[in-house]
Design an enzyme around this catalytic site. Sequence first.
Site, PDB file in Angstrom:
ATOM      1  N   ARG A  43      -1.628 -10.188  -6.603  1.00 26.09           N
ATOM      2  CA  ARG A  43      -1.279 -10.487  -5.904  1.00 26.09           C
ATOM      3  C   ARG A  43      -1.633 -12.039  -6.487  1.00 26.09           C
ATOM      4  O   ARG A  43      -1.075 -13.743  -7.005  1.00 26.09           O
ATOM      5  CB  ARG A  43      -1.362 -10.894  -4.276  1.00 26.09           C
ATOM      6  N   GLU A 102       1.891  -0.044  11.231  1.00 30.75           N
ATOM      7  CA  GLU A 102       1.468  -0.718  11.898  1.00 30.75           C
ATOM      8  C   GLU A 102       1.402  -0.320  13.549  1.00 30.75           C
ATOM      9  O   GLU A 102       2.555   0.259  13.519  1.00 30.75           O
ATOM     10  CB  GLU A 102       2.862  -2.290  11.854  1.00 30.75           C
TER      11      GLU A 102
HETATM   12  P1  TTP Z   1       4.404  -4.053   5.182  1.00 37.08           P
HETATM   13  O1  TTP Z   1       3.475  -3.883   5.651  1.00 37.08           O
HETATM   14  O2  TTP Z   1       5.372  -5.440   4.783  1.00 37.08           O
HETATM   15  O3  TTP Z   1       3.429  -4.855   3.166  1.00 37.08           O
HETATM   16  P2  TTP Z   1       1.937  -4.442   2.826  1.00 37.08           P
HETATM   17  O4  TTP Z   1       1.192  -3.524   3.085  1.00 37.08           O
HETATM   18  O5  TTP Z   1       2.146  -4.122   1.402  1.00 37.08           O
HETATM   19  O6  TTP Z   1       1.504  -5.826   2.417  1.00 37.08           O
HETATM   20  P3  TTP Z   1       0.641  -6.366   3.703  1.00 37.08           P
HETATM   21  O7  TTP Z   1      -1.234  -6.734   3.242  1.00 37.08           O
HETATM   22  O8  TTP Z   1       1.046  -7.632   3.627  1.00 37.08           O
HETATM   23  O9  TTP Z   1       0.744  -6.109   4.611  1.00 37.08           O
HETATM   24  O10 TTP Z   1       5.018  -2.743   4.138  1.00 37.08           O
HETATM   25  C1  TTP Z   1       3.961  -1.130   4.353  1.00 37.08           C
HETATM   26  C2  TTP Z   1       4.532  -0.174   3.682  1.00 37.08           C
HETATM   27  O11 TTP Z   1       5.411   0.095   3.699  1.00 37.08           O
HETATM   28  C3  TTP Z   1       4.574  -1.266   1.945  1.00 37.08           C
HETATM   29  O12 TTP Z   1       2.879  -0.645   1.359  1.00 37.08           O
HETATM   30  C4  TTP Z   1       4.880  -0.475   1.227  1.00 37.08           C
HETATM   31  C5  TTP Z   1       5.690  -0.280   2.339  1.00 37.08           C
HETATM   32  N1  TTP Z   1       7.546  -1.307   2.308  1.00 37.08           N
HETATM   33  C6  TTP Z   1       8.141  -0.841   0.743  1.00 37.08           C
HETATM   34  O13 TTP Z   1       8.897   0.387   0.616  1.00 37.08           O
HETATM   35  N2  TTP Z   1       9.369  -1.635   0.629  1.00 37.08           N
HETATM   36  C7  TTP Z   1       9.344  -3.146   1.663  1.00 37.08           C
HETATM   37  O14 TTP Z   1      10.241  -3.872   1.260  1.00 37.08           O
HETATM   38  C8  TTP Z   1       8.348  -2.635   2.590  1.00 37.08           C
HETATM   39  C9  TTP Z   1       9.079  -4.490   3.109  1.00 37.08           C
HETATM   40  C10 TTP Z   1       8.016  -2.451   3.000  1.00 37.08           C
END
Ligand code: TTP
Length: 647
Positions: A60, A121
């Site tokens: 990033r 989460e």
């Molecule tokens: P997120 O929690 O939205 O993002 P993240 O964990 O990758 O990053 P951050 O540290 O900013 O929270 O999403 C969790 C996982 O879900 C992510 O690793 C991959 C998957 N995902 C997708 O495959 N497509 C998507 O559009 C989103 C939002 C998430």
Amino acid sequence: MPVARPEPSDARVISHVDMDCFYVQVEQRKQPELRGLPTAVVQYNSWQGGGLIAVSYEARKYGVKRSMRGDEAKKVCPQIHLVQVPVARGKADLNLYRNAGSEVVSILSRKGRCERASIDEVYLDLTDAAETMLSENPPEMLEAVDDEVLKSHVLGLDEDEGKEVENVREWFCRSSAEHRDKLLACGAIIVADLRMQVFKETQFTCSAGIAHNKMLAKLASGMNKPAQQTVVPLSSVEGLLASLPIKKMKQLGGKLGNSLQSDLGVNTVSDLLQFPEEKLQERYGINTGTWLWNISRGISGDEVEGRILPKSHGCGKNFPGPQALRKITSVQRWLNDLCEELSERLQSDLVQNKRVAHTLTLHARAYKSNDSDSQRKFPSKSCPLRYGTAKIQEDALKLFNSALRDFLGSHRSETLGNQNNGWGVTALSVSASKILAAPPGTGSILRFFHSCEPSSSSSKQNFSEIIQDSAPLSPSGSLSSSGLNQAEPQKRSTAEETQINCGTSTLNQDEQKRESSNYKGRCSILGFLKGSKPSCSSSKHEGAEIAQEALPVPPSGIDYCTEHNPGLPLKRSPEEENIVSQPSSDHSQQRREMWTYRVDEIDPSVIDELPPEIQEEVRGWLRPLKRANPVKRGSSITNYYLPSRKK
Ligand code: TTP
């Protein structure tokens, strides 16, 4: 639809824990040589290097974003490592990530009620644990405060340069603090400890928000990422919400948020404060009006549901642009694969957790080339779920055919034939919801399973044979039938049943307490990250950028597999967006009662399990202003709430 629940008068301690760049971390654990390096996980689709779905914080920093394709990411960060999502049955296989999420949940659930909110989460209600700590071992009595605790961000705290850690230590150990602040301090100590346990046991880092309710905890968890935690004392709530754009609030991202902006000129949460409750009730109804009045003041009574297992299972695949499915046989082939995966997951849920799903739902996105009724969407259809792969496949196909008939506005059989009649399916998914404890009488089925290898094809076959015919489809589409043979006498003792239940990833409470009390971690997760590789930054400025980048922009052509919250949104292809519309013929008399959804019969719990775009669509049918889109994860709140503390 938002529900205005009064907040309990006693202070609660709620945490929202969100894994950092989760899929990337899972892949980095598999390939430790990638740790600390710019890395992204891409969908297997080879077009332009595949779509990025998770981006490491190191990447990033170079400007790599989730909305990019692999080729684009390589341009902005040539050294980036792109890891392909595992593939099974021609689509993304998210089991690896799902199981990694379960590992984390089993650790986080050790200290209080735990709600798995998505694949990565959770919400925790730590009120009891915090009360116990406050009465037995209050922070002001601690000999040493852990480094991880001292790295907490406490909103509203004076942040004199160079004195951050001292100020935080003082805030945590104030003997004169109000009871609710002391509770929050205890909660934050517990969360720091849990995060360190997660790190030690899984090698994953996570970030957390700690506040008096779910809404504030969720807003805070994304403010300082990765591997940090943010505390929201009551006195800072007003400042946190003041300049927050209204559309960033949960459930205000859609129609309700739009209406607030266009009809009332409300752009930030503080704009909303000017409206008396009665006025909001007049405009949006009693419940929604009160809910709006509450959230603008940081009040939310939503409880943390004690649920660590997914609320539904879903499998889907997108077919963008030229990949659109144009024949029933192609749809059937894909449906068979999706149903096979769904069936496997249902079986393992039954074996491991003794849970039975009751509703099968089919969702699709489709276009027709002669459509003038651009409002007509491909309807979602549900029916009672019958266990057994073949039955699920059969029922899913019936649901699809019924939905296609409605969609095309014609019952003529040729429209459903194999020749291309101008329709194309660009997304297909099946989900199983209404998952409840298996009724008494399933003991013998479970025992049968325990004597077999659950994943072996023979056990699958036998399982289908045992139960597949026990629950015929209900013509009315009612959801009463479980699909299991409820007449089966209960043969297993309570103790045996409990043992089966414990086959899940959760430890029993005593084991959990022992484990956590033995834990005397003094490491700092952030310290590890900083020390291990050069590229991890945690400056406030970057924090803001990071949060903004985290706003999910759905990559096109991605597949999805869901647990509670659908993970991957569907995206309309440019081809679909450009479809020319034509009038459709009246087909109402041809509607077959058997599979038609009446809007008022839709079970709201089913809607929550749909892919986000479809959720919005279905809610639109239900009532235009009933429920707006939930805010996407990874909110860029740091852009609106200016932290005063520099690192
Ligand atoms: P997120 O929690 O939205 O993002 P993240 O964990 O990758 O990053 P951050 O540290 O900013 O929270 O999403 C969790 C996982 O879900 C992510 O690793 C991959 C998957 N995902 C997708 O495959 N497509 C998507 O559009 C989103 C939002 C998430």
